[in-house]
Design a protein around this motif. Structure first.
Motif, PDB file in Angstrom:
ATOM      1  N   GLU A  10     -44.933  19.904   5.290  1.00 52.70           N
ATOM      2  CA  GLU A  10     -44.378  20.730   4.209  1.00 52.70           C
ATOM      3  C   GLU A  10     -44.858  22.172   4.340  1.00 52.70           C
ATOM      4  O   GLU A  10     -44.067  23.109   4.169  1.00 52.70           O
ATOM      5  N   LEU A  50     -42.309  25.545   4.788  1.00 52.82           N
ATOM      6  CA  LEU A  50     -42.321  26.735   3.936  1.00 52.82           C
ATOM      7  C   LEU A  50     -42.689  27.976   4.738  1.00 52.82           C
ATOM      8  O   LEU A  50     -42.086  29.039   4.561  1.00 52.82           O
ATOM      9  N   SER A  87     -37.012  27.326   0.840  1.00 47.67           N
ATOM     10  CA  SER A  87     -37.905  28.000  -0.106  1.00 47.67           C
ATOM     11  C   SER A  87     -38.720  26.948  -0.848  1.00 47.67           C
ATOM     12  O   SER A  87     -38.377  25.758  -0.853  1.00 47.67           O
ATOM     13  N   ALA A  88     -39.791  27.379  -1.486  1.00 46.88           N
ATOM     14  CA  ALA A  88     -40.620  26.444  -2.254  1.00 46.88           C
ATOM     15  C   ALA A  88     -39.784  25.767  -3.340  1.00 46.88           C
ATOM     16  O   ALA A  88     -39.917  24.561  -3.582  1.00 46.88           O
ATOM     17  N   TRP A 132     -37.357  23.271  -1.635  1.00 45.86           N
ATOM     18  CA  TRP A 132     -38.063  22.100  -1.114  1.00 45.86           C
ATOM     19  C   TRP A 132     -38.486  21.171  -2.252  1.00 45.86           C
ATOM     20  O   TRP A 132     -38.424  19.939  -2.118  1.00 45.86           O
TER      21      TRP A 132
END
Length: 319
Positions: free
Chosen positions: A163, A167, A173-174, A177
């Motif tokens: 992860e 990112l 994008s956060a 995701w």
């Protein structure tokens, strides 16, 4: 299962689709995709891939995958919107064209398959997910885990990714995701719940996602024997306790055959696949479809390409 239709289809399996009038063409491992404006015509062929190689074709595989994906997309649309617009033929889905995320979201309920092989080698740390020591093959995780991989081009290898790296590389994008992983967990929970009612365990699966504007869609396929692992539920505990392989209704059957019978796991030239092995795998795919959906497949041997072309003309996708 009567395998006469499967044997009869061996000379008629769908290797590829040649319909340039459908639009811009892209050939993946299994699907032939045609883009026209904001929509895609996705034709699921009978091609079989394993270990990043296209190996052979399997009778009626494309029909089983496309029908089963349509079943699951319909069952899960309340959890996450999907790309399906129309299913004009047993092998064809017309879909909304999305901007895909170049990440495959693999979610797992059990330690098995490639992750078990990685765990044995100590290479399972690439996902950035903590694993306790001493886990056994086919053991259930306390809660499903997400082990993403890169989405490689045809002929290239998918690679594990964390992860943090997703990112850092801007693959999502956060916010996106977080939405993707929430959707994946919801879809997997729904899939496991339904599979249990059908006497099966949905062990793990792969999702792909895309966007149109800010709207998130699940794309590609859903809970098929190509993208997912299914075990027979009432045999799980006994086989796990005995250290025996689970009864599988998915593509892992061919992976295990390649490893054990041909000592092949992706390196070098893949071996030829005998017809009896092709038919045996087809029986697993058909059995998975019928158990999951509760309906039988009326398999009609014949020229799949001609039928697809006829269906698309009747529905106005071809002139």
């Amino acid at each position: 299962m009567n395998t006469s239709a499967l044997h009869a289809q061996l000379p008629h399996t769908l290797q590829q689709v040649d319909l340039p009038a459908l639009g811009q063409h892209y050939r993946g491992k299994v699907r032939d995709t045609f883009r026209r404006g904001d929509s895609l015509v996705l034709v699921t062929t009978d091609r079989l891939s394993a270990f990043d190689h296209v190996l052979t074709t399997i009778p009626f595989k494309g029909e089983v995958l496309n029908r089963l994906a349509a079943f699951w997309f319909e069952r899960t649309k309340h959890i996450c919107a999907n790309h399906v617009l129309d299913v004009p033929d047993a092998n064809v889905t017309v879909a909304r064209a999305c901007q895909p995320f170049t990440v495959e979201v693999v979610i797992r309920g059990y330690l098995t398959g490639s992750l078990w092989r990685d765990y044995q080698k100590g290479t399972h740390t690439a996902y950035g997910v903590p694993f306790p020591d001493g886990l056994r093959k086919d053991e259930a995780f306390p809660a499903p885990i997400i082990t993403p991989s890169t989405k490689a081009e045809y002929g290239q290898h998918d690679e594990p990714i964390s992860e943090q790296e997703i990112l850092a590389r801007g693959l999502a994008s956060a916010r996106d995701w977080a939405r993707i992983t929430e959707a994946a967990r919801g879809l997997f929970q729904e899939g496991q719940k339904w599979a249990r009612t059908r006497g099966l365990i949905l062990v793990d699966t792969k999702y792909e996602f895309g966007k149109v504007g800010d709207d998130l869609y699940v794309i590609d396929e859903m809970h098929t024997p190509d993208s997912s692992r299914y075990w027979v539920a009432d045999e799980y505990e006994k086989r796990f306790a005995a250290g025996e392989d689970q009864r599988m209704l998915d593509k892992e059957n061919i992976r295990q055959w390649l490893i054990r019978e041909r000592n092949f796991s992706g390196q070098g030239k893949p071996p030829p696949i005998p017809d009896d092995v092709r038919v045996e795998l087809a029986t697993k795919y058909v059995a998975a479809f019928e158990r999951i959906t509760g309906t039988s497949l009326a398999l009609q041997p014949g020229d799949v390409h001609a039928r697809i072309e006829r269906s698309l003309r009747e529905k106005g996708y071809l002139k």
